[in-house]
Structures are given as structure tokens and as C-alpha cells.
Scaffold this motif. Structure first.
Motif, PDB file in Angstrom:
ATOM      1  N   ALA A 135      37.026 -28.208  19.304  1.00 48.17           N
ATOM      2  CA  ALA A 135      35.651 -28.691  19.231  1.00 48.17           C
ATOM      3  C   ALA A 135      34.708 -27.612  18.697  1.00 48.17           C
ATOM      4  CB  ALA A 135      35.187 -29.158  20.608  1.00 48.17           C
ATOM      5  N   VAL A 136      34.940 -26.364  19.112  1.00 50.55           N
ATOM      6  CA  VAL A 136      34.118 -25.264  18.588  1.00 50.55           C
ATOM      7  C   VAL A 136      34.348 -25.129  17.085  1.00 50.55           C
ATOM      8  CG1 VAL A 136      33.783 -22.760  18.617  1.00 50.55           C
ATOM      9  CG2 VAL A 136      33.995 -23.998  20.765  1.00 50.55           C
ATOM     10  N   ALA A 137      35.618 -25.222  16.662  1.00 52.94           N
ATOM     11  CA  ALA A 137      35.935 -25.152  15.234  1.00 52.94           C
ATOM     12  C   ALA A 137      35.272 -26.304  14.485  1.00 52.94           C
ATOM     13  CB  ALA A 137      37.452 -25.189  15.026  1.00 52.94           C
ATOM     14  N   PHE A 138      35.293 -27.488  15.085  1.00 50.80           N
ATOM     15  CA  PHE A 138      34.679 -28.676  14.479  1.00 50.80           C
ATOM     16  C   PHE A 138      33.197 -28.433  14.214  1.00 50.80           C
ATOM     17  CE2 PHE A 138      32.563 -32.727  14.373  1.00 50.80           C
ATOM     18  CZ  PHE A 138      33.465 -33.608  13.803  1.00 50.80           C
ATOM     19  N   ASN A 139      32.482 -27.990  15.243  1.00 49.17           N
ATOM     20  CA  ASN A 139      31.041 -27.807  15.112  1.00 49.17           C
ATOM     21  C   ASN A 139      30.686 -26.674  14.159  1.00 49.17           C
ATOM     22  OD1 ASN A 139      30.661 -29.900  16.809  1.00 49.17           O
ATOM     23  ND2 ASN A 139      29.565 -28.776  18.392  1.00 49.17           N
ATOM     24  N   ALA A 140      31.468 -25.590  14.217  1.00 47.57           N
ATOM     25  CA  ALA A 140      31.203 -24.471  13.312  1.00 47.57           C
ATOM     26  C   ALA A 140      31.386 -24.915  11.868  1.00 47.57           C
ATOM     27  CB  ALA A 140      32.136 -23.304  13.638  1.00 47.57           C
ATOM     28  N   MET A 141      32.468 -25.649  11.620  1.00 47.61           N
ATOM     29  CA  MET A 141      32.745 -26.141  10.270  1.00 47.61           C
ATOM     30  C   MET A 141      31.643 -27.082   9.798  1.00 47.61           C
ATOM     31  SD  MET A 141      35.035 -25.875   7.929  1.00 47.61           S
ATOM     32  CE  MET A 141      35.248 -26.681   6.340  1.00 47.61           C
ATOM     33  N   GLN A 142      31.156 -27.903  10.733  1.00 48.26           N
ATOM     34  CA  GLN A 142      30.119 -28.870  10.383  1.00 48.26           C
ATOM     35  C   GLN A 142      28.826 -28.159   9.950  1.00 48.26           C
ATOM     36  OE1 GLN A 142      29.796 -32.028  13.246  1.00 48.26           O
ATOM     37  NE2 GLN A 142      29.654 -33.337  11.477  1.00 48.26           N
ATOM     38  N   VAL A 143      28.460 -27.101  10.669  1.00 43.54           N
ATOM     39  CA  VAL A 143      27.264 -26.335  10.305  1.00 43.54           C
ATOM     40  C   VAL A 143      27.443 -25.690   8.939  1.00 43.54           C
ATOM     41  CG1 VAL A 143      25.839 -24.339  10.880  1.00 43.54           C
ATOM     42  CG2 VAL A 143      26.543 -25.897  12.680  1.00 43.54           C
ATOM     43  N   LEU A 144      28.638 -25.121   8.709  1.00 42.99           N
ATOM     44  CA  LEU A 144      28.887 -24.463   7.427  1.00 42.99           C
ATOM     45  C   LEU A 144      28.857 -25.471   6.282  1.00 42.99           C
ATOM     46  CD1 LEU A 144      31.682 -21.897   8.396  1.00 42.99           C
ATOM     47  CD2 LEU A 144      29.215 -21.547   8.207  1.00 42.99           C
ATOM     48  N   MET A 145      29.467 -26.650   6.499  1.00 40.72           N
ATOM     49  CA  MET A 145      29.446 -27.690   5.464  1.00 40.72           C
ATOM     50  C   MET A 145      28.018 -28.144   5.191  1.00 40.72           C
ATOM     51  SD  MET A 145      32.406 -28.194   4.290  1.00 40.72           S
ATOM     52  CE  MET A 145      32.026 -29.633   3.281  1.00 40.72           C
ATOM     53  N   ALA A 146      27.252 -28.340   6.259  1.00 45.33           N
ATOM     54  CA  ALA A 146      25.867 -28.793   6.098  1.00 45.33           C
ATOM     55  C   ALA A 146      25.054 -27.758   5.330  1.00 45.33           C
ATOM     56  CB  ALA A 146      25.238 -29.057   7.463  1.00 45.33           C
ATOM     57  N   SER A 147      25.273 -26.479   5.640  1.00 41.65           N
ATOM     58  CA  SER A 147      24.570 -25.415   4.924  1.00 41.65           C
ATOM     59  C   SER A 147      24.963 -25.421   3.450  1.00 41.65           C
ATOM     60  CB  SER A 147      24.906 -24.047   5.523  1.00 41.65           C
ATOM     61  OG  SER A 147      24.317 -23.912   6.783  1.00 41.65           O
ATOM     62  N   ALA A 148      26.267 -25.585   3.199  1.00 44.19           N
ATOM     63  CA  ALA A 148      26.754 -25.544   1.820  1.00 44.19           C
ATOM     64  C   ALA A 148      26.239 -26.731   1.019  1.00 44.19           C
ATOM     65  CB  ALA A 148      28.283 -25.520   1.805  1.00 44.19           C
ATOM     66  N   ILE A 149      26.203 -27.909   1.636  1.00 44.29           N
ATOM     67  CA  ILE A 149      25.835 -29.119   0.895  1.00 44.29           C
ATOM     68  C   ILE A 149      24.321 -29.206   0.691  1.00 44.29           C
ATOM     69  CG2 ILE A 149      25.747 -31.640   1.027  1.00 44.29           C
ATOM     70  CD1 ILE A 149      28.526 -31.439   2.416  1.00 44.29           C
ATOM     71  N   THR A 150      23.557 -28.939   1.747  1.00 43.21           N
ATOM     72  CA  THR A 150      22.104 -29.085   1.603  1.00 43.21           C
ATOM     73  C   THR A 150      21.473 -27.852   0.970  1.00 43.21           C
ATOM     74  OG1 THR A 150      21.727 -28.194   3.808  1.00 43.21           O
ATOM     75  CG2 THR A 150      21.926 -30.575   3.622  1.00 43.21           C
ATOM     76  N   GLY A 151      22.174 -26.702   1.005  1.00 45.77           N
ATOM     77  CA  GLY A 151      21.593 -25.489   0.458  1.00 45.77           C
ATOM     78  C   GLY A 151      20.556 -24.875   1.376  1.00 45.77           C
ATOM     79  N   VAL A 152      20.365 -25.481   2.545  1.00 45.73           N
ATOM     80  CA  VAL A 152      19.433 -24.926   3.517  1.00 45.73           C
ATOM     81  C   VAL A 152      20.224 -24.065   4.503  1.00 45.73           C
ATOM     82  CG1 VAL A 152      17.724 -25.455   5.291  1.00 45.73           C
ATOM     83  CG2 VAL A 152      17.979 -26.953   3.318  1.00 45.73           C
ATOM     84  N   ASP A 153      19.679 -22.910   4.796  1.00 40.56           N
ATOM     85  CA  ASP A 153      20.388 -22.005   5.684  1.00 40.56           C
ATOM     86  C   ASP A 153      20.304 -22.508   7.124  1.00 40.56           C
ATOM     87  OD1 ASP A 153      21.607 -19.935   6.851  1.00 40.56           O
ATOM     88  OD2 ASP A 153      20.446 -18.375   5.852  1.00 40.56           O
ATOM     89  N   LEU A 154      21.417 -22.996   7.655  1.00 43.59           N
ATOM     90  CA  LEU A 154      21.402 -23.599   8.992  1.00 43.59           C
ATOM     91  C   LEU A 154      22.148 -22.753  10.013  1.00 43.59           C
ATOM     92  CD1 LEU A 154      22.129 -27.267   7.882  1.00 43.59           C
ATOM     93  CD2 LEU A 154      19.955 -26.392   8.698  1.00 43.59           C
ATOM     94  N   VAL A 155      22.425 -21.467   9.677  1.00 43.97           N
ATOM     95  CA  VAL A 155      23.204 -20.643  10.609  1.00 43.97           C
ATOM     96  C   VAL A 155      22.550 -20.556  11.979  1.00 43.97           C
ATOM     97  CG1 VAL A 155      24.623 -19.133   9.197  1.00 43.97           C
ATOM     98  CG2 VAL A 155      22.198 -18.614   9.491  1.00 43.97           C
ATOM     99  N   ILE A 156      21.256 -20.814  12.008  1.00 38.04           N
ATOM    100  CA  ILE A 156      20.546 -20.749  13.287  1.00 38.04           C
ATOM    101  C   ILE A 156      21.112 -21.782  14.275  1.00 38.04           C
ATOM    102  CG2 ILE A 156      18.683 -22.384  12.762  1.00 38.04           C
ATOM    103  CD1 ILE A 156      17.006 -19.695  13.889  1.00 38.04           C
ATOM    104  N   LEU A 157      21.689 -22.866  13.712  1.00 36.93           N
ATOM    105  CA  LEU A 157      22.279 -23.904  14.574  1.00 36.93           C
ATOM    106  C   LEU A 157      23.672 -23.523  15.067  1.00 36.93           C
ATOM    107  CD1 LEU A 157      21.337 -27.154  12.619  1.00 36.93           C
ATOM    108  CD2 LEU A 157      20.355 -26.342  14.751  1.00 36.93           C
ATOM    109  N   LEU A 158      24.279 -22.534  14.399  1.00 37.60           N
ATOM    110  CA  LEU A 158      25.679 -22.209  14.683  1.00 37.60           C
ATOM    111  C   LEU A 158      25.949 -21.880  16.156  1.00 37.60           C
ATOM    112  CD1 LEU A 158      28.325 -22.069  13.105  1.00 37.60           C
ATOM    113  CD2 LEU A 158      27.866 -19.680  12.631  1.00 37.60           C
TER     114      LEU A 158
END
Lengths: 193, 128
Positions: A135-158
Motif C-alpha cells: 500500500a505504501v508502494a501504491f501511494n508513493a507510485m501514485q504521487v510520482l505518476m501524478a507529478s509526472a503527468i500533471t507537471g505539478v510538483d506534488l512531493v509534498i503529498l508523498l
């Protein structure tokens, strides 16, 4: 009993008297379909509930019980089938095909992590432990994908979503464990032939 | 897999010692990541250097700075340039910057904007 790949048995077997392998596959198919259906209903209900205020998009992820359960009950390939079908149909029913770009890679990464742990360290690590790492891997991957796709830096959600994944994964893992433990062998017997 | 795995799961314990170790490791990892992420915005400044003369602005304070050749916007932690009069427009194309170490440069006008900060998050995450 040797398992045949699903596609082969479904598409290429000639019609006629059912052989033992075929019946086994029908039961596996039914089990997969059942697990996907349950996962879809659960995730639809869950998406209707309000999300946590601190972590946007954080859910309990009860539907993730289905692939983990398939991994335990059926096997690696079938677990992937449940995961991918859950993502595809979930996106189709729940609206928002863009969600696929996040959910499919995340789902595959988390399931792969769980499979590796299951093969290597199960018994030493519990189902709940394996589930929470997934589940941790799932959420981490989701944040990274969202950052990559939207181009918005979302590491704060990580960190927030990883912590949420830790708790939710432990909970769903524990739930899966008790479901597997409490269900009588006859249920598995009828599913795996 | 199949029934053997089901049997093994049925026999296994709900939680193990290794689980606790893994949880501790993950919690530490989450702690480190949140420390890296959340300390970054503190005391970051935007330094605008034009022809060798520097002015400092706070990244946290919204401002619109009209200069001879362009306008610099500072808003909600992002810095960007509009209305540049130079024809290659590199400074405008740089887009919005928000993290320590990032910069917007305009060579024709001898003009540099950089974000300075204590937390070099970008370096730590392997980005520039």
C-alpha cells in the motif's frame, strides 16, 4: 494439477465434454470474476464516502483486498488479472479514464512488491505486513505518476499519502488475513478444483 | 500456490516481529521525506540581479515587480516573468520556478533571478 494460462483455455479449447483442467479453469475464472465484482462494488461505495481532510484522495482501499486474496487463493497471474480488471472496470464505471494512468502503474508496482515479499519472506512477514508495504508502494507510485503527468510538483503529498498507505494497508491486510483464516477449506476447494 | 498458500496463511500469525521492524523502517523513511519536504519553504528568498546589482525579495510575499525590460511576478511561492521585451523570450519560456536553486536567466539583458534557501531539496532529490 497443472494450471493452463487463462487465455489459452478460454479461446483455444474445442467444445465438447469438459475435461478436468477445463473445469478447474472455469472455477478459477468464476473466482476471478467474483473477486473483481466485489472489489468494484466496494470501491464504488468507498468513493461515495467523504475523503479524509488531511490527505486528498486518500482512501481505505478496501477493494485492494481482492488482488491480495487472489494472490493467496489462486496465484500470481490471477492476482495480476484481478488487479488490472479492477483498475480498468473501476475507471469505466467510476468515471474518469485519466485515473487509469495513475491506478494501473501503481497497482502493478504494489502487487509486484507484494508478490516478491510473498515468495521470499512470507511466514516471517505476515499478510498484514506485506499488504502495508504494498500500500505504501501504491501511494508513493501514485504521487510520482501524478507529478509526472500533471507537471505539478506534488512531493509534498508523498509523506502524508505514504503514512496513510501504511495504516490503510495494515488494516486491509489484516482483514484479508482474517477472511482467509475464517473461510472453510471447502470454499477454496470449490474455487481451485 | 493455491491451497498450500491458503494453508500457510491460515497457520501464520496476524503480525510478526519482522512486520514491526518494517513498519519502523517505513515510519523513519516517511519522517525523513516529510522533513525534507516541509522544511524547504522556510526563509527562501528571490534574488533578482540586473547588471550586477542585486535585490532580494521574499518568496512568501506576493509581489509584482515592474522592471525596465520585463515584469517579475512572485505569487504563492512561484516566480515567473512576463512582458519581456527581448526577442528570444527565454526568461518567459522558463515558466514558473518555486524551489531553492532554480533560476530564470535572460542573457541579452544581463538579468538573473534565483531562489535561495537553506533547504536544498532539489539537490537532495537529485533534481536541478
Amino acid at each position: 494439477m497443472k494450471k493452463l494460462p487463462l487465455s489459452k483455455s478460454v479461446c483455444m479449447k474445442p467444445a465438447g465434454a469438459p475435461k478436468r483442467g477445463e473445469r478447474n479453469d472455469t472455477r478459477r475464472l468464476t473466482a476471478i470474476a467474483f473477486l473483481v465484482a466485489v472489489a468494484l462494488v466496494v470501491s464504488l461505495i468507498e468513493s461515495a464516502l467523504p475523503s479524509f481532510p488531511l490527505a486528498p484522495g486518500a482512501k481505505l482501499g478496501l477493494s485492494n483486498i481482492a488482488p491480495l486474496f487472489a494472490l493467496i487463493m489462486l496465484g500470481v497471474g490471477d492476482a495480476y488479472a484481478v488487479m488490472i480488471l479492477k483498475c480498468l472496470l473501476g475507471a469505466t464505471l467510476g468515471g474518469g479514464l485519466t485515473g487509469l494512468m495513475y491506478s494501473v502503474p501503481s497497482g502493478l508496482v504494489s502487487l509486484t512488491v507484494e508478490i516478491v515479499l510473498m515468495k521470499l519472506v512470507f511466514d516471517k512477514m505476515s499478510v498484514a505486513g506485506i499488504s502495508l508495504v504494498g500500500a505504501v508502494a501504491f501511494n508513493a507510485m501514485q504521487v510520482l505518476m501524478a507529478s509526472a503527468i500533471t507537471g505539478v510538483d506534488l512531493v509534498i503529498l508523498l509523506p502524508i499519502l505514504m503514512a496513510a498507505g501504511l495504516l490503510a494497508g495494515a488494516f486491509t491486510g489484516l482483514l484479508t488475513y482474517y477472511i482467509v483464516k475464517k473461510l472453510p477449506y471447502s470454499v477454496y476447494g470449490s474455487a481451485v478444483g | 500456490m493455491n491451497l498450500e498458500t491458503v494453508k500457510r496463511v491460515k497457520k501464520s500469525k496476524p503480525f510478526t516481529v519482522i512486520d514491526a521492524v518494517i513498519v519502523a523502517v517505513l515510519a523513519a523513511l516517511i519522517g525523513v521525506i516529510s522533513w525534507l519536504v516541509f522544511r524547504a519553504p522556510s526563509a527562501e528568498t528571490v534574488v533578482i540581479t540586473e547588471n550586477g546589482v542585486s535585490h532580494e525579495y521574499s518568496l512568501g510575499k506576493n509581489a509584482e515587480i515592474k522592471l525596465e525590460h520585463m515584469t517579475v511576478h512572485i505569487k504563492d511561492g512561484y516566480v515567473w516573468v512576463t512582458d519581456s521585451d527581448c526577442r528570444d523570450g527565454t526568461c518567459e519560456h522558463t515558466g514558473k520556478i518555486s524551489r531553492a536553486g532554480q533560476s530564470i536567466v535572460c542573457l541579452p539583458n544581463n538579468f538573473v533571478i534565483t531562489i535561495n534557501g537553506k533547504g536544498d531539496l532539489d539537490w537532495e532529490l537529485g533534481r536541478q
